[in-house]
Design an enzyme around this catalytic site. Structure first.
Site, PDB file in Angstrom:
ATOM      1  N   ASP A 270      66.234  29.911  48.252  1.00 55.91           N
ATOM      2  CA  ASP A 270      65.066  30.586  47.453  1.00 55.91           C
ATOM      3  C   ASP A 270      64.478  29.526  46.430  1.00 55.91           C
ATOM      4  O   ASP A 270      65.232  28.742  46.195  1.00 55.91           O
ATOM      5  CB  ASP A 270      65.298  31.924  46.846  1.00 55.91           C
ATOM      6  CG  ASP A 270      63.881  32.928  47.088  1.00 55.91           C
ATOM      7  OD1 ASP A 270      63.897  34.043  47.006  1.00 55.91           O
ATOM      8  OD2 ASP A 270      62.934  32.157  46.918  1.00 55.91           O
TER       9      ASP A 270
HETATM   10  C1  GLC Z   1      59.830  33.326  46.160  1.00 54.68           C
HETATM   11  C2  GLC Z   1      60.307  34.389  46.812  1.00 54.68           C
HETATM   12  C3  GLC Z   1      60.594  34.428  48.348  1.00 54.68           C
HETATM   13  C4  GLC Z   1      59.657  33.556  48.838  1.00 54.68           C
HETATM   14  C5  GLC Z   1      59.814  32.180  48.331  1.00 54.68           C
HETATM   15  C6  GLC Z   1      58.648  31.238  48.589  1.00 54.68           C
HETATM   16  O1  GLC Z   1      60.498  33.105  44.875  1.00 54.68           O
HETATM   17  O2  GLC Z   1      61.567  35.152  46.210  1.00 54.68           O
HETATM   18  O3  GLC Z   1      60.518  35.718  48.960  1.00 54.68           O
HETATM   19  O4  GLC Z   1      59.641  33.573  50.485  1.00 54.68           O
HETATM   20  O5  GLC Z   1      59.565  32.272  46.840  1.00 54.68           O
HETATM   21  O6  GLC Z   1      57.385  31.578  48.280  1.00 54.68           O
END
Ligand code: GLC
Length: 749
Positions: A270
């Site tokens: 993430d």
């Molecule tokens: C964020 C979220 C995740 C998302 C990613 C890209 O921190 O936790 O769900 O897909 O970043 O935006």
């Protein structure tokens, strides 16, 4: 933007694919390999020279949040034509519940209990995103949501692993299509692996402490279903899972995901969750974070650069074996190969449908209609009848707000494209009904009551009052959105003020979570729970209120009486002192200085009892449904056989309607205590007034299996109970025995 059509005949055999990956790997330098593991933000509508230079040098494998078609085309041209190996980029975007045409938030889509509608929504989202050049989305989010204080519960598919599994499979089919390489298909990414929904106290990013059996029997099930459904990628969670952050958790990423489930796609971290390993306190610095994440099996690093900065030295020092690096790169290349990005032959251009076209809007409307849950309809105040209405008052800040109704996690939807509730009500009511509007409160958060008088003035002359309250979209979703209260702001006070008028009072709740509405519900005649219904939420809600469509949504989460009950969900374990209704003594009925054990020696809250305000699976329609003649094809289920559960469902009311027939099973005695019941199957059934239909559910030992003390998945022989009905409190019951005809007593899946 036009998508690329692979050559007419593209035959990918596993051997050929793996050969091509190996051949490409053999030609890659260490820097190029690490480049494939690097996901960076796009430039937001242009290509920064530094990004162009890194792409030319083969140091970037993927970009995210670039959706300008011309910019994406240039990024891909740079990768294909100006880098040494010409490997195209993954282009990622959070297309969580729509791209330009916004569908209900995933929690609302879960309330449809319709894999078909969820699949269609994902397909529309994929077509619109692919037209912008996106080829990868970070959905479905399948974290189990049993704590509505957690803002991200808006993005999940509810509290139940089976419902979340079926809907995740549907979303993946919608995003990825029959063939990932076909135009309009985009790679799905199931997230957040794993246990994010169990963050302590519902506080986003808080630690998750789960016994492995609970992790496997509840939280991992929809992920396993997603892998079995062919999801192209997995995203690790921010979570500290039992002391090991998910981004560097070998049990999750290696033992379970790869070895047990056989996943061969790519794992992406993430946002900056790799360097956050040092913040967690698992590592001392970025170098150690890069090492731990790589060794655990996190292939691609999202937006941070610890892999770029430290993997070369780690691999040269063999702290990260070269073979491990190659395996990580192979997972990325395999995903790109499946997307058709590594095709040699020139691509044919294909024109994808324009966004927000009539068909897409119709799909969003149908999903919104099916997502709305009717929870109360006293005195049959609904549906409204224009012929019997002279005037209608519409009150509330969410009645005419195209932004708020779209909900959280919307990056490409635009408020001006939304069809809101107020104009839709005016259109549906017709010229003969005067529809007057008052805001009542400035926002869903505001505490001021200066708007109350105007709201009362509008309402007191009306024949019926529609209240549109709930939560602004920013109050759910990520980060800020952990909340500990019921309905925010002065909304409850507004309801109380309007209730004193004695008019038919219809509350429409727009929210990204299950709100605690125990004090509000008794004051209204009807309650429609609309979640955040998306672009077409207005016409959907208006048509439901005027009976053009009938409500058919069913709760995907239990609705608490009070936040203090949370976490509250139906599939609880019984415990040694289970509560039952007779036990619950109202707080004010407890005599002063009552004896120590006089308030019942069982498990419930003195001020809230032990049941939700409305149970999982609950929902009303404008008709009624009856269930009878529950029958089993046999009283014994054997290892290799199947048991058919049949029930007669009758539309016992005055008009056509759709019901969601639910089948639950309980395993009263097992080597681990099991939930009092668990959903094992469900079916949406459309019935005309008076129509009766027999619905069949086929069960096998696999439906009864759970991870036991040794974490092996098996079903245990013994008696099982089965219930069928319209929600998790169904009482129509039958029993059967699971027997192991091979005599082992255990039935591995
Ligand atoms: C964020 C979220 C995740 C998302 C990613 C890209 O921190 O936790 O769900 O897909 O970043 O935006």
């Amino acid at each position: 933007m036009t998508a690329t059509q692979p050559p007419a005949v593209r035959v990918e055999r596993a051997g050929e694919a793996e050969w091509r990956i190996a051949e490409l790997l053999a030609r890659m330098t260490l820097e190029e390999k690490i480049g494939q593991l690097t996901l960076v933000p796009g430039g937001g509508g242009h290509v920064p020279p530094s990004l162009a230079e890194e792409i030319r040098a083969g140091r970037i494998g993927a970009v995210l949040n670039e959706v300008d078609p011309g910019t994406v085309t240039e990024l891909q041209r740079l990768a294909r034509e100006e880098s040494r190996l010409g490997i195209p980029l993954l282009v990622g975007r959070d297309v969580i519940h729509g791209f330009r045409t916004i569908f209900p938030i995933p929690l609302g889509q879960a309330a449809t209990w319709s894999p078909a509608l969820v699949e269609r929504g994902a397909r529309v989202a994929a077509l619109e995103a692919a037209a912008a050049g996106v080829n990868w989305t970070f959905a479905p989010m399948v974290d189990i949501g049993r704590d509505p204080r957690w803002g991200r519960v808006a993005e999940c598919l509810g509290e139940d692993p089976l419902l979340a599994s079926r809907l995740a499979e549907a979303m993946i089919r919608g995003f990825q299509g029959e063939d990932l390489a076909q135009p309009g298909s985009i790679a799905a990414c199931v997230k957040h692996f794993a246990g994010y929904g169990a963050c302590e106290a519902g506080r986003d990013y808080a630690a998750t402490s789960l016994p492995e059996t609970e992790l496997r029997n509840v939280h991992l099930r929809p992920f396993r279903a997603a892998v079995a459904a062919g999801v192209a990628s997995v995203m690790t969670s921010f979570s500290d899972v039992n002391g090991l952050p998910a981004t560097a958790n070998p049990l999750l990423l290696r033992d379970i995901l790869r070895r047990e489930w056989g996943f061969d796609g790519l794992v992406v971290s993430d946002w900056e969750s790799v360097p956050q390993l040092a913040v967690h306190g698992l590592t001392a610095d970025d170098r150690a974070s890069a090492r731990e994440a790589a060794l655990a099996g996190c292939d691609m690093e999202m937006t941070s650069r610890t892999y770029t900065d430290h993997l070369p030295a780690l691999v040269r020092a063999a702290e990260v074996p070269p073979a491990q690096l190659d395996a990580m790169v192979a997972n990325v290349l395999r995903t790109k190969l499946r997307l058709g990005l590594l095709e040699r032959a020139p691509a044919l251009s294909v024109t994808l449908p324009a966004p927000l076209n009539d068909a897409h809007r119709a799909a969003a409307y149908e999903a919104a209609v099916a997502s709305v849950v009717l929870l109360k309809n006293d005195r049959a105040v609904l549906p409204l009848d224009p012929a019997r209405l002279r005037s209608l008052a519409v009150i509330g800040p969410l009645a005419d707000d195209g932004h708020e109704q779209m909900g959280t996690w919307v990056f490409d939807g635009r408020a001006e494209d939304s069809a809101t509730i107020l104009p839709a009500l005016r259109a549906r009511a017709g010229e003969q009904v005067e529809v007057r509007y008052a805001r009542g409160v400035d926002t869903t958060r505001s505490l001021g009551q200066e708007g109350f008088d105007q709201a009362v003035a509008v309402a007191q002359d009306a024949d019926a009052v529609v209240l549109c309250l709930g939560e602004e979209s920013i109050l759910s979703g990520k980060r800020t959105a952990a909340r500990t209260s019921g309905s925010p702001g002065a909304q409850a006070a507004l309801v109380a003020r309007l209730a004193r008028l004695g008019k038919p009072l219809i509350l429409v709740v727009l929210a990204g979570r299950a709100l605690a509405l125990a004090e509000v519900v008794p004051q209204v005649d009807a309650l429609l729970y609309a979640w955040h219904p998306g672009t077409m939420g207005g016409p959907a809600i208006a048509d439901l209120l005027f009976g053009v469509s009938a409500p058919s949504g069913r709760l995907p989460v239990s609705l608490p009486r009070a936040v203090g009950q949370v976490p509250i969900y139906y599939a609880q374990r019984r415990t040694g002192k289970p509560a039952w209704p007779a036990q619950v003594i109202p707080l004010d009925a407890i005599p002063a200085r009552a004896g120590q054990t006089s308030v019942g020696n069982t498990s419930y809250h003195l001020d809230a009892g032990f049941t939700p305000l409305y149970p999982f699976g609950y929902g009303l329609s404008y008709t009624t449904f009856g269930y009878a003649a529950l029958a089993l094809s046999d009283t014994v289920l054997r290892r290799r056989s199947a048991l058919v559960v049949s029930v007669e469902v009758t539309n016992t009311g005055p008009r056509a309607g759709e019901d969601v027939v639910q089948c639950y099973v309980g395993d009263p005695v097992a080597s681990l205590t099991r939930p009092v019941r668990e959903l094992v199957a469900f079916a949406r059934v459309a019935l005309a007034a008076g129509e009766r239909r027999t619905v069949h559910f086929t069960l096998t030992a696999a439906d009864l299996a759970f991870h036991g003390r040794d974490h092996r998945l098996r079903a245990e022989a013994g008696e099982f109970r089965v219930w069928v009905g319209g929600n998790a409190e169904a009482t129509l019951e039958a029993r059967f025995h699971l027997v192991d005809d091979a005599g082992h007593g255990d039935l591995a899946r």
